[in-house]
Scaffold this motif. Structure first.
Motif, mmCIF file in Angstrom:
data_model
loop_
_atom_site.group_PDB
_atom_site.id
_atom_site.type_symbol
_atom_site.label_atom_id
_atom_site.label_comp_id
_atom_site.label_asym_id
_atom_site.label_seq_id
_atom_site.Cartn_x
_atom_site.Cartn_y
_atom_site.Cartn_z
ATOM 1 N N LYS A 58 26.327 -27.449 55.301
ATOM 2 C CA LYS A 58 26.421 -25.952 55.798
ATOM 3 C C LYS A 58 27.714 -25.650 54.911
ATOM 4 O O LYS A 58 28.758 -26.047 54.708
ATOM 5 C CB LYS A 58 26.951 -25.901 57.193
ATOM 6 N N ILE A 59 27.580 -24.242 54.112
ATOM 7 C CA ILE A 59 28.722 -23.847 53.358
ATOM 8 C C ILE A 59 29.218 -22.890 54.119
ATOM 9 O O ILE A 59 28.673 -21.774 54.654
ATOM 10 C CB ILE A 59 28.237 -23.092 52.207
ATOM 11 N N ILE A 60 30.557 -22.966 54.376
ATOM 12 C CA ILE A 60 31.254 -21.840 55.327
ATOM 13 C C ILE A 60 32.170 -21.131 54.147
ATOM 14 O O ILE A 60 33.054 -21.525 53.493
ATOM 15 C CB ILE A 60 32.109 -22.518 56.347
ATOM 16 N N LEU A 61 31.726 -19.827 54.123
ATOM 17 C CA LEU A 61 32.585 -18.932 53.247
ATOM 18 C C LEU A 61 33.388 -17.939 54.137
ATOM 19 O O LEU A 61 32.929 -17.215 54.836
ATOM 20 C CB LEU A 61 31.644 -17.977 52.523
ATOM 21 N N GLU A 62 35.117 -18.069 54.041
ATOM 22 C CA GLU A 62 35.797 -17.461 54.716
ATOM 23 C C GLU A 62 36.651 -16.689 53.788
ATOM 24 O O GLU A 62 37.562 -17.260 53.323
ATOM 25 C CB GLU A 62 36.359 -18.317 55.757
ATOM 26 N N ASN A 63 36.774 -15.426 54.107
ATOM 27 C CA ASN A 63 37.623 -14.290 53.337
ATOM 28 C C ASN A 63 37.579 -14.574 51.905
ATOM 29 O O ASN A 63 38.662 -15.186 50.954
ATOM 30 C CB ASN A 63 39.219 -14.739 54.118
ATOM 31 N N VAL A 64 36.466 -14.553 51.096
ATOM 32 C CA VAL A 64 36.376 -14.831 49.482
ATOM 33 C C VAL A 64 35.634 -13.569 49.138
ATOM 34 O O VAL A 64 34.776 -12.964 49.714
ATOM 35 C CB VAL A 64 35.300 -16.012 49.410
ATOM 36 N N LYS A 65 36.202 -13.289 47.937
ATOM 37 C CA LYS A 65 35.665 -12.112 47.266
ATOM 38 C C LYS A 65 34.947 -12.722 45.885
ATOM 39 O O LYS A 65 35.556 -13.466 45.211
ATOM 40 C CB LYS A 65 36.961 -11.179 46.802
ATOM 41 N N PHE A 66 33.763 -12.129 45.635
ATOM 42 C CA PHE A 66 33.077 -12.376 44.620
ATOM 43 C C PHE A 66 32.937 -11.245 43.535
ATOM 44 O O PHE A 66 32.529 -10.179 44.045
ATOM 45 C CB PHE A 66 31.486 -12.778 45.081
ATOM 46 N N VAL A 67 32.997 -11.525 42.347
ATOM 47 C CA VAL A 67 32.743 -10.418 41.431
ATOM 48 C C VAL A 67 31.975 -11.064 40.359
ATOM 49 O O VAL A 67 32.337 -11.945 39.752
ATOM 50 C CB VAL A 67 34.007 -9.718 40.974
ATOM 51 N N ASN A 90 33.996 -12.323 56.811
ATOM 52 C CA ASN A 90 35.139 -11.618 56.070
ATOM 53 C C ASN A 90 35.238 -11.843 54.570
ATOM 54 O O ASN A 90 36.326 -11.907 53.998
ATOM 55 C CB ASN A 90 36.519 -12.152 56.641
ATOM 56 N N CYS A 91 34.057 -11.631 53.969
ATOM 57 C CA CYS A 91 33.788 -11.856 52.446
ATOM 58 C C CYS A 91 33.415 -10.496 51.686
ATOM 59 O O CYS A 91 32.973 -9.552 52.698
ATOM 60 C CB CYS A 91 32.750 -12.933 52.019
ATOM 61 N N ARG A 92 33.569 -10.456 50.600
ATOM 62 C CA ARG A 92 33.482 -9.243 49.895
ATOM 63 C C ARG A 92 32.437 -9.681 48.520
ATOM 64 O O ARG A 92 33.047 -10.562 47.889
ATOM 65 C CB ARG A 92 34.608 -8.569 49.613
ATOM 66 N N PHE A 93 31.289 -8.708 48.319
ATOM 67 C CA PHE A 93 30.477 -9.169 47.306
ATOM 68 C C PHE A 93 30.191 -7.984 46.405
ATOM 69 O O PHE A 93 29.781 -6.828 46.925
ATOM 70 C CB PHE A 93 29.227 -9.741 47.650
ATOM 71 N N GLU A 94 30.858 -8.026 45.211
ATOM 72 C CA GLU A 94 30.761 -7.026 44.034
ATOM 73 C C GLU A 94 29.759 -7.351 43.035
ATOM 74 O O GLU A 94 30.207 -8.446 42.250
ATOM 75 C CB GLU A 94 32.077 -6.478 43.524
ATOM 76 N N VAL A 95 28.547 -7.184 43.107
ATOM 77 C CA VAL A 95 27.635 -7.646 42.023
ATOM 78 C C VAL A 95 27.050 -6.616 41.319
ATOM 79 O O VAL A 95 26.289 -5.697 41.666
ATOM 80 C CB VAL A 95 26.615 -8.508 43.096
#
Length: 733
Positions: free
Chosen positions: A326-335, A353-358
């Motif tokens: 299980k991948i736990i992503l917490e407060n990560v921003k992707f660009v 609490n993640c942000r994805f700018e794709v």
């Protein structure tokens, strides 16, 4: 590349005021933590790794083992961060500058708006036999995968007689700095193939990118040569680094990266993974220098940024092939940026609490669930309190009983069927989300999914590559199963869509004239099982009611047999008919539409519902029932085509029987007769003198219309006539 930069700027602007990812301040490493300062392998179970600076790599950056925590500590991981170049004027936005057209007498620079929507404002028209050659660029990293790519619009489906045989075809060649043709014999999981050049290749329906896979080549200068094997429209020709990841979690690789693999019509579709890190191509075993992650476990990644260093192709911010980790992503921003390049490709995940700018302007081929975030495994995942910007679709989540809630989705969809949420596993729940696409649709619903308390703001789409010369739809929610039979695994069944607020703005795009913008609240093209749409608040605004735009709250077209959905207790504000049943997309059967209240927008006048589509023999309504639907301030009416429909309109009649002093009469004998004086019902009042009954106003079977109203109510010697064209209450005394 100019177009991609402009798109990213727009995405940042759209996010103002909705931030859920929060930047963190760098902190010192504690005694129990392991510092990370360079790219590489971090795989000791039970370890918390913490970044102490930004990290980058010209290929994939970090490789993790299971049962670790990676604290990004406010820093950034960059992948594919080398001195990569793009072919100048790759998309012909600067005209023909930089291209050798000496072997292309049929070449013509065209405006996409005039001939075929694709990327940017310009593309190149080629005739069969034309060859064009790019300028040289430097490929700085040896012995890695690159894709030499060529965007091809493809033909419109209605222009082809024998798809795919008469689709556009191109060949992609690469030449070294001496002008010699590069030839790559490449090993894959199913054998060795010529991966460069690729010859006489077509895109899948809807357009896409034909590519040659470059492997085991030295660094140096290279250029692309494109040959048109048919007349064709091409755009965005480039050589890009391929199949990189910011963070890699590998159980097995998927070494199927030839163009023929990726466009293959298969289920599940082929998704190449970790090709350059494969040791055994037959088994997909990763390099022995990397951790092979298997068995149950978790990996936590938090508090920082993962960013692509270049607009690549078929690459990811994070990619995992470990189904039980299980991948736990917490407060990560992707660009991230690139063709078919997203933020996350995982099998099991918890995202918070993640942000994805794709910035994903297009796909290699659109017949695959590839979008910004893909969670492909069978286990229940959860995505919450996160923001999604861009992508060809934002999220695909396949595990049963998954939860998607309290997110913002700003899709930027230019390919068909890539919804903000591209389907979920059975028995999942989608709630408390906002869907405000820059362009595109909301949710594609699968089976036993509950969609509730969401906000949708949907507009008609501009012309797209696949549907720039025909009708193209957007929708808040789509239920579809493509003619699946009841009981089949693909049947859309058991879905509940309720309590949502849906705003449809149906504006016109006058050019090209053949383009028909369409937008729907609920697009219902399912027939394999019963689904329920209720207690939604839907507003439909056709901004120019005289325009060619088609829109409605409900678009019901699953086919003229089996199931057709139940639509009830919805509030609809509109200036056009609230539903189109048996539309141009297909017929409708056994639909029940009842207790809906329609409010005319700005005092508009229109028929309540629309039935049928002329010119389509199967676009008919069968056994459709309308019960107690009210249009405020107007009389209920149907706009019906002259086709072989069968449907009925019912209303509720409430009767109260009282004596001369106004007291209720219980057990009073009541007889109801239709307009032919035939007895419809004989019964008695209840202990309060009341009787409630549902009666047909009229029924239709093909060309025969049977009208039963007005009814006569007989109580003793008293007879009272009622015109039953709405729900009525009468008093007899």
């Amino acid at each position: 590349m100019k177009r991609i930069a402009a798109l990213c700027t727009g995405l940042f602007f759209a996010s103002a005021g909705n931030a859920q990812y929060q930047a963190v301040i760098h902190r010192s490493v504690s005694g129990a933590e392991a510092p990370v300062s360079v790219s590489g392998v971090y795989a000791i179970p039970g370890t918390t790794y913490i970044l102490v600076n930004d990290i980058s790599c010209e290929k994939s950056t970090l490789f993790l083992g299971k049962d670790v925590t990676l604290d990004l500590n406010g820093y950034t991981i960059k992948y594919a961060d080398g001195q990569y170049e793009h072919i100048p004027n790759s998309g012909f936005e600067e005209g023909l500058a930089g291209w050798d057209l000496s072997k292309a007498p049929g070449t013509k620079l065209e405006n996409t708006a005039d001939v075929h929507v694709f990327l940017g404002e310009k593309l190149l028209s080629l005739q069969a036999g034309d060859e064009i050659t790019s300028q040289y660029i430097t490929l700085p990293v040896a012995n890695r995968s690159y894709f030499a790519m060529c965007g091809v619009t493809g033909r419109y489906y209605h222009d082809m007689k024998e798809y795919p045989d008469d689709e556009m075809k191109v060949s992609v060649y690469v030449e070294d700095e001496n002008g010699n043709e590069v030839r790559c014999m490449t090993k894959y999981g199913d054998g060795t193939m010529v991966s460069c050049p690729v010859e006489k290749k077509s895109p899948r329906l809807g357009g896409g990118f034909v590519y040659a896979h470059l492997t085991n080549i030295p660094a140096g200068k290279y250029r692309v040569r494109i040959k048109a094997d048919t007349d064709c429209l091409v755009d965005e020709i480039d050589i890009r680094p391929a199949m990189d990841a910011g963070i890699s979690i590998i159980e097995n690789t998927t070494p199927l990266a030839h163009y023929d693999h990726v466009i293959r019509e298969s289920y599940p579709p082929v998704m190449p993974a970790f090709y350059d890190y494969t040791e055994d191509f037959d088994t997909g075993w990763p390099l022995s220098s990397l951790p092979r992650v298997s068995g149950r476990g978790t990996i936590t990644i938090k508090n920082g940024i993962i960013e692509g260093g270049v607009a690549g192709i078929q690459s990811w911010g994070i990619q995992s092939s470990a189904p039980d980790v299980k991948i736990i992503l917490e407060n990560v921003k992707f660009v991230t940026q690139g063709i078919s390049s997203g933020a996350a490709d995982m099998l099991w995940a918890s995202v918070n609490n993640c942000r994805f700018e794709v910035d994903m302007p297009f796909l290699i081929q659109r017949h695959v669930n590839l979008c910004s975030v893909v969670i492909r495994g069978n286990q229940a995942s959860e995505v919450t309190n996160s923001e999604f910007y861009g992508g060809q679709g934002c999220l695909s989540i396949k595990g049963k009983y998954s939860l998607v809630h309290d997110n913002l989705f700003v899709n930027d969809q230019w390919v068909t069927n890539h919804y903000s949420i591209m389907g979920t596993g059975d028995s999942s729940k989608i709630y408390n989300n906002r869907f405000e696409p820059k362009q595109g649709s909301g949710i594609y619903v699968a089976r036993y999914t509950e969609v509730f308390n969401n906000l949708f703001r949907i507009e008609t789409s501009a012309p797209t590559c696949e549907y720039g010369r025909g009708g193209y739809s957007t929708a808040a929610v789509r239920l579809g199963d493509y003619n699946a039979l009841p009981g089949s695994p693909n049947a859309s069944v058991g879905n509940r869509i309720h309590g949502n607020k849906i705003y449809i703005t149906a504006k016109n795009y006058p050019d090209p004239e053949e383009f028909i913008p369409m937008s729907w609240g609920i697009y219902y093209s399912a027939r394999g099982g019963e689904n329920y749409v209720y207690e939604n608040d839907i507003t439909v605004n056709k901004t120019d009611t005289s325009s060619k735009v088609l829109t409605a709250a409900f678009y019901i077209c699953g086919g003229p047999e089996y199931f057709g959905g139940q639509f009830y207790n919805n509030h609809i504000t509109t200036n056009v008919p609230a539903a189109w049943i048996a539309s141009k997309y297909g017929g409708a059967s056994n639909s029940e539409i009842y207790n809906n209240t329609i409010f005319p927008l700005a005092d508009a006048r229109f028929k309540t519902f629309r039935i049928g589509s002329m010119g389509c023999d199967e676009c008919v309504a069968k056994n459709v029932v309308f019960r107690s639907n009210t249009i405020v301030g107007q009389k209920f009416a149907l706009a019906v085509t002259d086709q072989d429909h069968s449907f009925a309109v019912y209303w509720v009649l409430k009767i109260k029987v009282a004596d001369t002093e106004g007291f209720p009469v219980k057990n009073a004998d009541v007889t109801i007769l239709d307009n032919r004086n035939a007895v419809t019902l004989k019964t008695k009042t209840d202990e309060n003198g009341n009787l409630t009954v549902e009666l047909p106003e009229y029924t239709v079977e093909g060309t025969k219309k049977k009208v039963s109203s007005p009814y006569t109510i007989a109580v003793g010697n008293i007879r009272k006539e009622v015109e039953l064209d709405s729900n009525k209450e009468i008093l007899i005394h």
